[in-house]
Design a protein around this motif. Sequence first.
Motif, PDB file in Angstrom:
ATOM      1  N   ALA A  47       8.504   3.816  94.010  1.00 46.18           N
ATOM      2  CA  ALA A  47       8.933   5.171  93.671  1.00 46.18           C
ATOM      3  C   ALA A  47       9.603   5.173  92.311  1.00 46.18           C
ATOM      4  O   ALA A  47      10.363   4.274  91.983  1.00 46.18           O
ATOM      5  CB  ALA A  47       9.904   5.676  94.730  1.00 46.18           C
ATOM      6  N   SER A  59      13.080  16.874  90.308  1.00 43.11           N
ATOM      7  CA  SER A  59      11.851  16.142  90.081  1.00 43.11           C
ATOM      8  C   SER A  59      12.116  14.842  89.339  1.00 43.11           C
ATOM      9  O   SER A  59      13.067  14.718  88.592  1.00 43.11           O
ATOM     10  CB  SER A  59      10.909  17.031  89.279  1.00 43.11           C
ATOM     11  OG  SER A  59      10.393  16.374  88.186  1.00 43.11           O
ATOM     12  N   ARG A  62       8.699   9.990  84.759  1.00 45.64           N
ATOM     13  CA  ARG A  62       8.212   8.625  84.740  1.00 45.64           C
ATOM     14  C   ARG A  62       7.347   8.427  83.511  1.00 45.64           C
ATOM     15  O   ARG A  62       6.364   9.127  83.331  1.00 45.64           O
ATOM     16  CB  ARG A  62       7.390   8.364  86.009  1.00 45.64           C
ATOM     17  CG  ARG A  62       6.857   6.947  86.145  1.00 45.64           C
ATOM     18  CD  ARG A  62       6.248   6.793  87.541  1.00 45.64           C
ATOM     19  NE  ARG A  62       5.794   5.458  87.793  1.00 45.64           N
ATOM     20  CZ  ARG A  62       4.524   5.057  87.702  1.00 45.64           C
ATOM     21  NH1 ARG A  62       3.602   5.911  87.346  1.00 45.64           N
ATOM     22  NH2 ARG A  62       4.184   3.824  87.966  1.00 45.64           N
ATOM     23  N   GLN A 175       6.334   6.708 100.331  1.00 41.82           N
ATOM     24  CA  GLN A 175       6.343   6.959  98.892  1.00 41.82           C
ATOM     25  C   GLN A 175       6.291   5.636  98.134  1.00 41.82           C
ATOM     26  O   GLN A 175       6.999   4.697  98.446  1.00 41.82           O
ATOM     27  CB  GLN A 175       7.606   7.721  98.486  1.00 41.82           C
ATOM     28  CG  GLN A 175       7.619   8.093  97.010  1.00 41.82           C
ATOM     29  CD  GLN A 175       8.834   8.919  96.644  1.00 41.82           C
ATOM     30  OE1 GLN A 175       9.575   9.364  97.513  1.00 41.82           O
ATOM     31  NE2 GLN A 175       9.041   9.121  95.357  1.00 41.82           N
ATOM     32  N   ARG A 204       0.642  10.996  87.926  1.00 40.42           N
ATOM     33  CA  ARG A 204      -0.198   9.919  88.455  1.00 40.42           C
ATOM     34  C   ARG A 204      -0.900  10.396  89.710  1.00 40.42           C
ATOM     35  O   ARG A 204      -0.447  11.326  90.377  1.00 40.42           O
ATOM     36  CB  ARG A 204       0.613   8.654  88.755  1.00 40.42           C
ATOM     37  CG  ARG A 204       1.530   8.737  89.969  1.00 40.42           C
ATOM     38  CD  ARG A 204       2.213   7.389  90.216  1.00 40.42           C
ATOM     39  NE  ARG A 204       3.060   7.433  91.381  1.00 40.42           N
ATOM     40  CZ  ARG A 204       4.354   7.745  91.371  1.00 40.42           C
ATOM     41  NH1 ARG A 204       4.923   8.087  90.224  1.00 40.42           N
ATOM     42  NH2 ARG A 204       5.062   7.742  92.482  1.00 40.42           N
ATOM     43  N   GLU A 214      -2.572  10.984  96.939  1.00 43.25           N
ATOM     44  CA  GLU A 214      -1.241  11.552  96.731  1.00 43.25           C
ATOM     45  C   GLU A 214      -1.103  11.838  95.253  1.00 43.25           C
ATOM     46  O   GLU A 214      -1.209  10.941  94.419  1.00 43.25           O
ATOM     47  CB  GLU A 214      -0.141  10.588  97.188  1.00 43.25           C
ATOM     48  CG  GLU A 214       1.266  11.156  97.033  1.00 43.25           C
ATOM     49  CD  GLU A 214       2.001  10.563  95.846  1.00 43.25           C
ATOM     50  OE1 GLU A 214       2.619  11.337  95.094  1.00 43.25           O
ATOM     51  OE2 GLU A 214       1.931   9.339  95.650  1.00 43.25           O
ATOM     52  N   HIS A 216       1.224  12.974  92.344  1.00 42.57           N
ATOM     53  CA  HIS A 216       2.670  13.001  92.112  1.00 42.57           C
ATOM     54  C   HIS A 216       3.032  13.996  91.019  1.00 42.57           C
ATOM     55  O   HIS A 216       2.423  14.005  89.952  1.00 42.57           O
ATOM     56  CB  HIS A 216       3.162  11.604  91.741  1.00 42.57           C
ATOM     57  CG  HIS A 216       4.653  11.517  91.687  1.00 42.57           C
ATOM     58  ND1 HIS A 216       5.358  11.620  90.509  1.00 42.57           N
ATOM     59  CD2 HIS A 216       5.577  11.366  92.664  1.00 42.57           C
ATOM     60  CE1 HIS A 216       6.645  11.530  90.773  1.00 42.57           C
ATOM     61  NE2 HIS A 216       6.813  11.381  92.067  1.00 42.57           N
ATOM     62  N   TYR A 217       4.047  14.827  91.307  1.00 44.00           N
ATOM     63  CA  TYR A 217       4.484  15.883  90.395  1.00 44.00           C
ATOM     64  C   TYR A 217       5.838  15.561  89.779  1.00 44.00           C
ATOM     65  O   TYR A 217       6.727  15.032  90.454  1.00 44.00           O
ATOM     66  CB  TYR A 217       4.621  17.189  91.174  1.00 44.00           C
ATOM     67  CG  TYR A 217       3.438  18.107  91.066  1.00 44.00           C
ATOM     68  CD1 TYR A 217       2.147  17.613  91.199  1.00 44.00           C
ATOM     69  CD2 TYR A 217       3.601  19.472  90.877  1.00 44.00           C
ATOM     70  CE1 TYR A 217       1.064  18.459  91.124  1.00 44.00           C
ATOM     71  CE2 TYR A 217       2.517  20.324  90.816  1.00 44.00           C
ATOM     72  CZ  TYR A 217       1.249  19.818  90.932  1.00 44.00           C
ATOM     73  OH  TYR A 217       0.170  20.655  90.857  1.00 44.00           O
ATOM     74  N   HIS A 224       6.949  17.491  95.059  1.00 44.10           N
ATOM     75  CA  HIS A 224       6.900  16.199  94.369  1.00 44.10           C
ATOM     76  C   HIS A 224       5.602  15.457  94.692  1.00 44.10           C
ATOM     77  O   HIS A 224       5.173  14.606  93.930  1.00 44.10           O
ATOM     78  CB  HIS A 224       8.088  15.328  94.776  1.00 44.10           C
ATOM     79  CG  HIS A 224       9.404  15.978  94.486  1.00 44.10           C
ATOM     80  ND1 HIS A 224       9.736  16.437  93.243  1.00 44.10           N
ATOM     81  CD2 HIS A 224      10.461  16.262  95.295  1.00 44.10           C
ATOM     82  CE1 HIS A 224      10.959  16.968  93.283  1.00 44.10           C
ATOM     83  NE2 HIS A 224      11.403  16.886  94.511  1.00 44.10           N
ATOM     84  N   HIS A 225       5.018  15.782  95.846  1.00 43.37           N
ATOM     85  CA  HIS A 225       3.797  15.101  96.292  1.00 43.37           C
ATOM     86  C   HIS A 225       2.826  16.139  96.850  1.00 43.37           C
ATOM     87  O   HIS A 225       3.189  16.906  97.738  1.00 43.37           O
ATOM     88  CB  HIS A 225       4.102  14.061  97.379  1.00 43.37           C
ATOM     89  CG  HIS A 225       5.290  13.216  97.092  1.00 43.37           C
ATOM     90  ND1 HIS A 225       5.242  12.117  96.260  1.00 43.37           N
ATOM     91  CD2 HIS A 225       6.587  13.331  97.485  1.00 43.37           C
ATOM     92  CE1 HIS A 225       6.447  11.583  96.176  1.00 43.37           C
ATOM     93  NE2 HIS A 225       7.281  12.303  96.898  1.00 43.37           N
TER      94      HIS A 225
END
Length: 238
Positions: A47, A59, A62, A175, A204, A214, A216-217, A224-225
């Motif tokens: 994560a 949020s 990354r 996660q 991603r 999944e 990812h946000y 978030h997912h």
Amino acid sequence: MHKTNAARGRRRWMMVTAAAMAGTLVLAGCTSTSASTSAPTTTTHSAPPSGPRGAGGGSNTRSSNDEGGSIGTVSAVSSTGFTLSTSAGVKVTVNGTSSTTYLKGTNPASESAVTTGEAALVLGTVNSQTITAGQVTVQPSNTGSSTDAAQVVPFQQGAKSASKQVGQVPANYNQGSGTITTGTTADKAAQAALADFPGGIVDRVVQLSNGEYEVHYIGVNWPHHVFVSAQFQVEGAA
């Protein structure tokens, strides 16, 4: 007397040499210990850490350089790309390259098709709030007008992340698990998620063990997912 002094000299020489050798052995031992403690560590997919646009339970950001994208309205155009403003107020810097492809609707277009005020879908390599575009679609057929769009929670400094779930989340989902996905597969999954839940940035796409994805946000307090089926249909979000 001469022989005694010579013998003493030899003994002193032997003692100095022994001490020097002992020092060399100790130094070698220290060097070996230092080398072992500085060995590189193994990095695993996990994560992401909290970032400035996701602190306080919001949020996560990354700097992943993985494939994803965003959808919004072109708010500024420059010589290197443009700025995309999402429906949740996220400002996305889009950089074009010589290999970026452009579409207007479903038709091939050029960079000049990107003008202020136009809706645009951007797919490419994501680093926080900057996307190096692989494909830009001006006037995309689906601009995020689904009923799910109203559920997106914009990021607010200091606000706790929304804790809710809609639709279906794969059983035993953890996660950080799964395999990073690239290419056309990542583009299709990201595009499906952005169509239902616009406003954030996909940084991603991960394929889970059951074959689903999944997405990812970042940039919003929820979701978030987003979970997308193997047929690229949105099934749920958390």
